[in-house]
Scaffold this motif. Structure first.
Motif, PDB file in Angstrom:
ATOM      1  N   THR A  44      -6.966  -8.787   0.429  1.00  7.24           N
ATOM      2  CA  THR A  44      -5.573  -8.319   0.435  1.00  7.24           C
ATOM      3  C   THR A  44      -4.817  -8.879   1.634  1.00  7.24           C
ATOM      4  O   THR A  44      -5.384  -9.171   2.675  1.00  7.24           O
ATOM      5  CB  THR A  44      -5.466  -6.778   0.494  1.00  7.24           C
ATOM      6  N   TYR A  45      -3.526  -8.994   1.444  1.00  8.00           N
ATOM      7  CA  TYR A  45      -2.594  -9.330   2.515  1.00  8.00           C
ATOM      8  C   TYR A  45      -1.745  -8.085   2.708  1.00  8.00           C
ATOM      9  O   TYR A  45      -1.141  -7.580   1.750  1.00  8.00           O
ATOM     10  CB  TYR A  45      -1.731 -10.524   2.112  1.00  8.00           C
ATOM     11  N   VAL A  46      -1.722  -7.557   3.927  1.00  8.29           N
ATOM     12  CA  VAL A  46      -1.010  -6.310   4.202  1.00  8.29           C
ATOM     13  C   VAL A  46       0.079  -6.575   5.233  1.00  8.29           C
ATOM     14  O   VAL A  46      -0.170  -7.172   6.281  1.00  8.29           O
ATOM     15  CB  VAL A  46      -1.974  -5.217   4.730  1.00  8.29           C
ATOM     16  N   ALA A 102      -1.756 -15.670  -3.340  1.00  5.13           N
ATOM     17  CA  ALA A 102      -1.389 -14.247  -3.350  1.00  5.13           C
ATOM     18  C   ALA A 102      -0.724 -13.894  -4.675  1.00  5.13           C
ATOM     19  O   ALA A 102       0.050 -14.666  -5.220  1.00  5.13           O
ATOM     20  CB  ALA A 102      -0.461 -13.936  -2.189  1.00  5.13           C
ATOM     21  N   ARG A 103      -1.044 -12.724  -5.172  1.00  4.54           N
ATOM     22  CA  ARG A 103      -0.486 -12.245  -6.440  1.00  4.54           C
ATOM     23  C   ARG A 103       0.694 -11.315  -6.158  1.00  4.54           C
ATOM     24  O   ARG A 103       0.573 -10.098  -6.211  1.00  4.54           O
ATOM     25  CB  ARG A 103      -1.560 -11.524  -7.232  1.00  4.54           C
ATOM     26  N   GLY A 104       1.836 -11.905  -5.869  1.00  3.34           N
ATOM     27  CA  GLY A 104       3.030 -11.131  -5.528  1.00  3.34           C
ATOM     28  C   GLY A 104       3.470 -10.178  -6.611  1.00  3.34           C
ATOM     29  O   GLY A 104       4.018  -9.113  -6.328  1.00  3.34           O
ATOM     30  N   ASP A 105       3.201 -10.525  -7.875  1.00  9.84           N
ATOM     31  CA  ASP A 105       3.601  -9.655  -8.976  1.00  9.84           C
ATOM     32  C   ASP A 105       2.745  -8.393  -9.058  1.00  9.84           C
ATOM     33  O   ASP A 105       3.069  -7.464  -9.791  1.00  9.84           O
ATOM     34  CB  ASP A 105       3.558 -10.410 -10.305  1.00  9.84           C
ATOM     35  N   GLU A 106       1.660  -8.322  -8.282  1.00  7.37           N
ATOM     36  CA  GLU A 106       0.797  -7.142  -8.259  1.00  7.37           C
ATOM     37  C   GLU A 106       0.930  -6.362  -6.942  1.00  7.37           C
ATOM     38  O   GLU A 106       0.112  -5.483  -6.652  1.00  7.37           O
ATOM     39  CB  GLU A 106      -0.666  -7.558  -8.469  1.00  7.37           C
ATOM     40  N   ALA A 107       1.942  -6.673  -6.147  1.00  6.70           N
ATOM     41  CA  ALA A 107       2.132  -6.013  -4.849  1.00  6.70           C
ATOM     42  C   ALA A 107       2.465  -4.536  -5.039  1.00  6.70           C
ATOM     43  O   ALA A 107       3.076  -4.143  -6.032  1.00  6.70           O
ATOM     44  CB  ALA A 107       3.247  -6.708  -4.071  1.00  6.70           C
ATOM     45  N   THR A 108       2.035  -3.730  -4.068  1.00  6.83           N
ATOM     46  CA  THR A 108       2.365  -2.305  -4.058  1.00  6.83           C
ATOM     47  C   THR A 108       2.958  -1.964  -2.692  1.00  6.83           C
ATOM     48  O   THR A 108       2.736  -2.681  -1.713  1.00  6.83           O
ATOM     49  CB  THR A 108       1.115  -1.428  -4.307  1.00  6.83           C
ATOM     50  N   PRO A 121      -2.531  -8.352  -3.411  1.00  6.12           N
ATOM     51  CA  PRO A 121      -3.873  -8.886  -3.658  1.00  6.12           C
ATOM     52  C   PRO A 121      -3.917 -10.398  -3.441  1.00  6.12           C
ATOM     53  O   PRO A 121      -2.989 -11.113  -3.822  1.00  6.12           O
ATOM     54  CB  PRO A 121      -4.130  -8.564  -5.130  1.00  6.12           C
ATOM     55  N   VAL A 122      -4.992 -10.854  -2.816  1.00  8.98           N
ATOM     56  CA  VAL A 122      -5.216 -12.283  -2.595  1.00  8.98           C
ATOM     57  C   VAL A 122      -6.660 -12.563  -2.995  1.00  8.98           C
ATOM     58  O   VAL A 122      -7.584 -12.009  -2.392  1.00  8.98           O
ATOM     59  CB  VAL A 122      -5.009 -12.678  -1.112  1.00  8.98           C
ATOM     60  N   PRO A 123      -6.874 -13.392  -4.011  1.00  9.51           N
ATOM     61  CA  PRO A 123      -8.251 -13.681  -4.411  1.00  9.51           C
ATOM     62  C   PRO A 123      -8.998 -14.406  -3.292  1.00  9.51           C
ATOM     63  O   PRO A 123      -8.405 -15.185  -2.542  1.00  9.51           O
ATOM     64  CB  PRO A 123      -8.099 -14.570  -5.644  1.00  9.51           C
ATOM     65  N   GLU A 124     -10.267 -14.086  -3.175  1.00 13.75           N
ATOM     66  CA  GLU A 124     -11.097 -14.736  -2.161  1.00 13.75           C
ATOM     67  C   GLU A 124     -11.212 -16.223  -2.501  1.00 13.75           C
ATOM     68  O   GLU A 124     -11.433 -16.589  -3.649  1.00 13.75           O
ATOM     69  CB  GLU A 124     -12.492 -14.111  -2.126  1.00 13.75           C
ATOM     70  N   ALA A 125     -11.043 -17.054  -1.506  1.00 16.21           N
ATOM     71  CA  ALA A 125     -11.156 -18.500  -1.712  1.00 16.21           C
ATOM     72  C   ALA A 125     -12.620 -18.873  -1.875  1.00 16.21           C
ATOM     73  O   ALA A 125     -13.486 -18.356  -1.170  1.00 16.21           O
ATOM     74  CB  ALA A 125     -10.556 -19.238  -0.520  1.00 16.21           C
TER      75      ALA A 125
END
Length: 137
Positions: A44-46, A102-108, A121-125
């Motif tokens: 995740t990116y917070v 990063a999945r900006g469309d899934e941000a909360t 959410p950011v998928p693990e590279a």
């Protein structure tokens, strides 16, 4: 106890000057910055933003477009009497570039005790290495 600078007329608030940057650096008059903390890890990116006194239901707008997370907030002054205030009122804004993937469309977003927390959410590279064979022609 007042500081020496507070007693000297005409001296600007040095902390405010440092916070806002050099005079004339703002491109939009009346637009204030937002202090943030960022953290990337655990998928995740917070982003945490200081927004005390802002009604998150009425005064906060969060958008994601082309990998850019933009946060806008507004705080209005509630008194009409003349008084001294060091609070900032008006429009506040901040934009941050999201990490790759990063999945900006899934941000909360959650607001608690004057702090807005946005989680993306950011998928693990994948760290594996792939060998590419070279064909001999």
């Amino acid at each position: 106890m007042t500081s020496m600078l507070e007693r000297l007329p005409g001296w600007p608030d040095l902390f405010g000057w440092v916070e806002t940057g050099l005079p004339g650096a703002h491109v939009t008059p009346g637009l204030h910055g937002i202090r943030i903390e960022e953290h990337l890890g655990g998928g995740t990116y917070v982003v945490r933003a200081e927004l005390p006194g802002v009604d998150p239901d009425k005064g906060v707008e969060i958008t994601v477009e082309e990998g850019l997370l933009t946060l806008r907030a507004e705080r209005t002054e509630q008194t009409t009497e003349k008084h001294r205030t060091e609070f900032r009122y008006g429009t506040f804004a901040r934009a941050v570039r999201l990490p790759a993937g990063a999945r900006g469309d899934e941000a909360t977003a959650e607001y608690e005790d004057g702090v807005l927390t946005i989680t993306v959410p950011v998928p693990e590279a994948k760290t594996g290495t792939r060998a590419i064979p070279v064909r001999h022609v």
